[in-house]
Design an enzyme around this catalytic site. Structure first.
Site, short mmCIF file in Angstrom:
data_model
loop_
_atom_site.label_atom_id
_atom_site.label_comp_id
_atom_site.label_asym_id
_atom_site.label_seq_id
_atom_site.Cartn_x
_atom_site.Cartn_y
_atom_site.Cartn_z
N ALA A 1 64.96 -31.28 25.78
CA ALA A 1 64.48 -31.04 24.48
C ALA A 1 64.64 -29.27 24.23
O ALA A 1 65.00 -28.85 23.41
CB ALA A 1 63.12 -31.15 24.16
N GLY B 1 65.42 -25.32 26.74
CA GLY B 1 65.48 -24.66 28.02
C GLY B 1 66.85 -24.90 28.74
O GLY B 1 67.89 -25.30 28.02
N ASP C 1 62.28 -36.48 26.94
CA ASP C 1 61.21 -35.46 26.90
C ASP C 1 59.90 -36.07 26.17
O ASP C 1 60.00 -37.06 25.67
CB ASP C 1 61.71 -34.28 26.02
CG ASP C 1 61.19 -32.90 26.66
OD1 ASP C 1 62.02 -32.08 27.25
OD2 ASP C 1 59.99 -32.67 26.46
N VAL D 1 58.04 -38.55 32.26
CA VAL D 1 58.55 -38.91 33.44
C VAL D 1 57.68 -39.07 34.34
O VAL D 1 58.11 -39.99 35.63
CB VAL D 1 59.62 -38.09 33.93
CG1 VAL D 1 60.78 -38.01 33.21
CG2 VAL D 1 58.81 -36.61 34.29
N TYR E 1 54.03 -24.65 42.83
CA TYR E 1 55.19 -24.85 42.27
C TYR E 1 56.22 -25.04 43.66
O TYR E 1 57.34 -25.62 43.68
CB TYR E 1 55.41 -23.96 41.48
CG TYR E 1 57.06 -23.76 40.63
CD1 TYR E 1 57.17 -24.90 39.44
CD2 TYR E 1 58.02 -23.14 41.16
CE1 TYR E 1 58.36 -24.79 38.92
CE2 TYR E 1 59.11 -22.97 40.45
CZ TYR E 1 59.53 -23.83 39.58
OH TYR E 1 60.52 -23.93 38.76
N1 LIG Z 1 63.39 -21.22 33.68
C1 LIG Z 1 63.46 -20.88 35.02
O1 LIG Z 1 63.50 -19.68 35.44
C2 LIG Z 1 63.79 -21.81 36.20
C3 LIG Z 1 64.01 -21.37 37.46
C4 LIG Z 1 64.28 -22.29 38.19
C5 LIG Z 1 63.90 -23.68 38.46
N2 LIG Z 1 63.71 -24.04 36.99
C6 LIG Z 1 63.54 -25.39 36.78
O2 LIG Z 1 64.54 -25.97 35.61
C7 LIG Z 1 63.97 -27.17 35.02
C8 LIG Z 1 63.93 -26.74 33.53
O3 LIG Z 1 62.96 -25.66 33.47
P1 LIG Z 1 63.07 -24.70 32.00
O4 LIG Z 1 63.10 -23.46 32.46
O5 LIG Z 1 64.19 -25.29 31.08
O6 LIG Z 1 61.57 -25.24 31.25
P2 LIG Z 1 61.01 -25.45 29.99
O7 LIG Z 1 59.84 -25.19 29.87
O8 LIG Z 1 62.07 -24.56 28.96
O9 LIG Z 1 61.52 -26.81 29.75
C9 LIG Z 1 61.11 -28.16 30.48
C10 LIG Z 1 61.14 -29.36 29.75
O10 LIG Z 1 60.73 -30.24 30.35
C11 LIG Z 1 59.94 -30.96 29.59
N3 LIG Z 1 58.53 -31.58 30.43
C12 LIG Z 1 57.54 -31.34 30.72
N4 LIG Z 1 57.03 -32.05 31.53
C13 LIG Z 1 57.65 -33.37 30.99
C14 LIG Z 1 57.27 -34.78 31.51
N5 LIG Z 1 56.21 -35.17 32.12
N6 LIG Z 1 58.07 -35.68 31.11
C15 LIG Z 1 59.21 -35.33 30.23
N7 LIG Z 1 59.48 -34.20 29.96
C16 LIG Z 1 58.69 -32.98 30.61
C17 LIG Z 1 59.07 -30.17 28.35
O11 LIG Z 1 58.61 -30.72 27.41
C18 LIG Z 1 60.20 -29.19 28.20
O12 LIG Z 1 61.10 -29.56 27.22
C19 LIG Z 1 62.48 -27.33 35.80
O13 LIG Z 1 62.66 -28.21 36.58
C20 LIG Z 1 61.92 -25.96 36.14
O14 LIG Z 1 61.20 -26.09 37.27
C21 LIG Z 1 63.51 -23.20 36.01
#
Ligand SMILES: NC(=O)c1ccc[n+]([C@@H]2O[C@H](COP(=O)([O-])OP(=O)(O)OC[C@H]3O[C@@H](n4cnc5c(N)ncnc54)[C@H](O)[C@@H]3O)[C@@H](O)[C@H]2O)c1
Length: 248
Positions: free
Chosen positions: A14, A16, A36, A65, A151
């Protein structure tokens, strides 16, 4: 893998990084199903993508999920609506929660269940067409993260799982890839920036735009090296754990 005509399911799509990966797949001529928990935002994102890339290019399916049965059903619905799927991006993730088991369930257990469901769908020995599974880990899956130990545990788990399951499913026509970004400008990070210690840490590491992570994602998908782990930090992408003999 060339993405033209390919159909991808993206968890946490949804907003990010998930939304960024979806845009890349759509720009390359594919279709996406976004799964999502955020229903109104998910629908809004799918509408925005359909307006930009053509009606029917993106669908939204509400899915937590961590609920295995609903996750399995959501993947079946995605396969029905899209005709099949060739790619699963296990991207949904959270950084912290008062109950550490919730972090492990979303960030690690759901990556494992998603991978297993997708392998069943894709496996060529049972009529599937093969495919790619891309698991989103983190820089915190490659090095200690004292501010976020739970984490880090979940993300180290994703790296270990992806490197191990990849070779195990290769004969079924399925490859498993893993992406490890450092900080990127998404709500996961920006909501915590008012915390001074965290902000200082992010500034010391550097904060990437989503586009830099998406570019690394594109490299990973194009190279399609089974069980590979691509790290992306500001200005640098690097494959880790390159195969070496007797490196146990
Ligand atoms: N942004 C960063 O700096 C970063 C760095 C390293 C890794 N990551 C990883 O990248 C991935 C995406 O992160 P992001 O930064 O876009 O985060 P974000 O919070 O912007 O987006 C994450 C999305 O996952 C959804 N979500 C959360 N729990 C859920 C569930 N139980 N079922 C379905 N959907 C669910 C949320 O609603 C959200 O839309 C994650 O796994 C995060 O750990 C992010």
């Amino acid at each position: 893998m060339k993405l033209e005509g390919k159909r991808a399911v993206i968890t946490g799509g949804a907003q990010g990084l998930g939304k960024g990966f979806a845009e890349h797949i759509l720009e390359s001529g594919g279709q996406v199903a976004l799964l999502d928990v955020k229903v109104s935002l998910g629908l809004e994102t799918a509408n925005e993508l359909n307006a930009k890339y053509g009606q029917g290019s993106a669908i939204f399916i509400q899915c937590d999920v961590t609920d295995k049965e609903r996750f399995k059903r959501a993947l079946q619905v995605a396969a029905q609506v899209l005709g099949s799927y060739d790619i699963l991006v296990n991207n949904a993730g959270i950084s912290s929660h008062e109950d550490f088991e919730v972090v492990l369930k979303i960030n690690l257990s759901a990556v494992i269940s998603g991978t297993m469901f997708a392998v069943e769908h894709m496996r060529e020995d049972k009529g599937g067409r093969g495919g790619l599974i891309i698991n989103i880990s983190s820089a915190a899956g490659l090095m200690p993260a004292p501010m976020e130990p739970i984490y880090a545990a979940s993300k180290f788990g994703v790296v270990g799982f992806s490197r191990s399951i990849g070779p195990a499913v290769e004969s079924l026509g399925v490859k498993v890839l893993c992406l490890c970004p450092s900080f990127a400008r998404t709500p996961l990070v920006t909501v915590h920036l008012e915390n001074e210690d965290f902000r200082n840490f992010v500034e010391s590491m550097g904060l990437m735009e989503v586009s830099e992570v998406v570019e690394a994602f594109a490299t990973l998908v194009e190279d399609e090296r089974n069980a590979s782990v691509l790290s992306i930090t500001p200005g640098k992408k690097e494959y880790r754990f390159q195969k070496r003999k007797a490196n146990l």
